[in-house]
Design an enzyme around this catalytic site. Sequence first.
Site, PDB file in Angstrom:
ATOM      1  N   GLY A  64       0.708  -1.305  -0.010  1.00 24.56           N
ATOM      2  CA  GLY A  64       0.087   0.035   0.058  1.00 24.56           C
ATOM      3  C   GLY A  64       0.757   1.340   0.088  1.00 24.56           C
ATOM      4  O   GLY A  64       0.150   2.367  -0.049  1.00 24.56           O
ATOM      5  N   LYS A 183      21.071   5.224   2.438  1.00 21.19           N
ATOM      6  CA  LYS A 183      21.131   5.366   3.881  1.00 21.19           C
ATOM      7  C   LYS A 183      21.687   4.379   4.761  1.00 21.19           C
ATOM      8  O   LYS A 183      22.141   4.524   5.928  1.00 21.19           O
ATOM      9  CB  LYS A 183      19.925   5.963   4.523  1.00 21.19           C
ATOM     10  CG  LYS A 183      19.392   7.324   4.032  1.00 21.19           C
ATOM     11  CD  LYS A 183      18.026   7.843   4.549  1.00 21.19           C
ATOM     12  CE  LYS A 183      17.616   8.993   3.926  1.00 21.19           C
ATOM     13  NZ  LYS A 183      17.693   9.059   2.469  1.00 21.19           N
ATOM     14  N   GLY A 222       9.008  12.289  -4.961  1.00 22.76           N
ATOM     15  CA  GLY A 222       7.440  12.233  -5.134  1.00 22.76           C
ATOM     16  C   GLY A 222       7.159  10.953  -4.161  1.00 22.76           C
ATOM     17  O   GLY A 222       5.923  11.260  -3.960  1.00 22.76           O
ATOM     18  N   VAL A 227      11.006  14.753   0.075  1.00 22.97           N
ATOM     19  CA  VAL A 227      11.040  16.285   0.357  1.00 22.97           C
ATOM     20  C   VAL A 227       9.973  16.930  -0.505  1.00 22.97           C
ATOM     21  O   VAL A 227       9.443  17.987  -0.487  1.00 22.97           O
ATOM     22  CB  VAL A 227      12.304  16.889   0.476  1.00 22.97           C
ATOM     23  CG1 VAL A 227      13.195  16.459   1.510  1.00 22.97           C
ATOM     24  CG2 VAL A 227      12.906  16.919  -1.093  1.00 22.97           C
TER      25      VAL A 227
END
Length: 394
Positions: A64, A183, A222, A227
């Site tokens: 989802g 990251k 997006g 951001v």
Amino acid sequence: MSTFPVLFAPHLNALPKLRDHWGMHLEPNGDQWESLLRRPPVVPDAAARNAAHAGRVVLLTGAGGCIGSALARTIVRCEPRLLVLLDHSEQNLHQVQMELAARARGAANIAVLGDICDAALLCDVFAAHRPEIVYHAAAFKHVPLMETNPVAAVRNNAMGTEVLAKVAFEHGAECLVLISTDKAVNPHSVMGASKRLAEMLLLRWGASRTQMKAVRLGNVLGSQGSVVPLFKEQIARGGPVRVTHPDVNRYFLTLDEAIDWIVAAGSLGESSGIFVPEMGEPVKITDLARHLIRMAGFVPETGIPMVFTGLRPGDKMAEELISNDESIEPTAKEKLFRVKGPGIHEYELDSAMRELEESVRRRDVAAVLDLLCGIVPAYRPSETLREFVTHSPA
């Protein structure tokens, strides 16, 4: 003169007009992003994608979410025999299933509401549907939020991946693809460290009968947590656009590109491993903000002001694609590379994971952090997280 420009926002009466202007003029297409990313977009291999999924049973976790739902839309076009959608959000799961029903002309899918850490549920799903290909998009991704919820980050991102990998291995799935992140390289955030541990656990359970693959991606433009939606909202209000630091940069790719790389990794006839696509040069967040302001029809720092707020807990100035003890080598897919690094010591990792699981069960934040630092030595916890641990109740 200060290098941190702070300008006044437009008058409040102008906001409805700004919102109307935004809605009409800012739905970025590939060409508009190409001018920011300074590279041509990825060209998908539709034939390979269709061949890999047609007539197959595919399980998609985190179905989802933004990436998960985009993967679902892509996979149903390949006419799988069955698409199993797993998510812990009832609303998100319902929404993606309704969308597929409208788009897919009756393509078979089933929605499973549940937690990725629920081993009994996963065993039931694999026993009932025998998924051959698994895409693992379920993850907690918001860096600052995870800094104050480290137990949840480790449980969901790392332990959940281990549960899924074990069950996929035990039931003989052909391939499991984890959506990882840059990251995870030399992480400063608990989110990044939990994703690095997820990569390690995936490699630990990789075997000839089940290919376990992780794909490191940069920031997906997006997507939820990106951001871009935040900047769009700030511009719609007339500003200011809030940027953490003028020199922060990130690797970016579009949602379509992210899906192409994820599917390409799953389609590769490669053994288990970590893969990273060519994402071009990193882009300054300030350049992204100015780009979005111009796309909305305004002048950066004049028509729409910008302010700099400082790095958030867990943020780095720049992300990396590989660590100092890693290297890359080409694969059969152009611009997709295999990451080569130190081997996984299975006994030590298994022993550390049992301790970590017990610490998570007790919600012992200090022990969780100590164990995570031991398993992922490159992890440098933020001061915010260290203070959180110090002041957490015993």
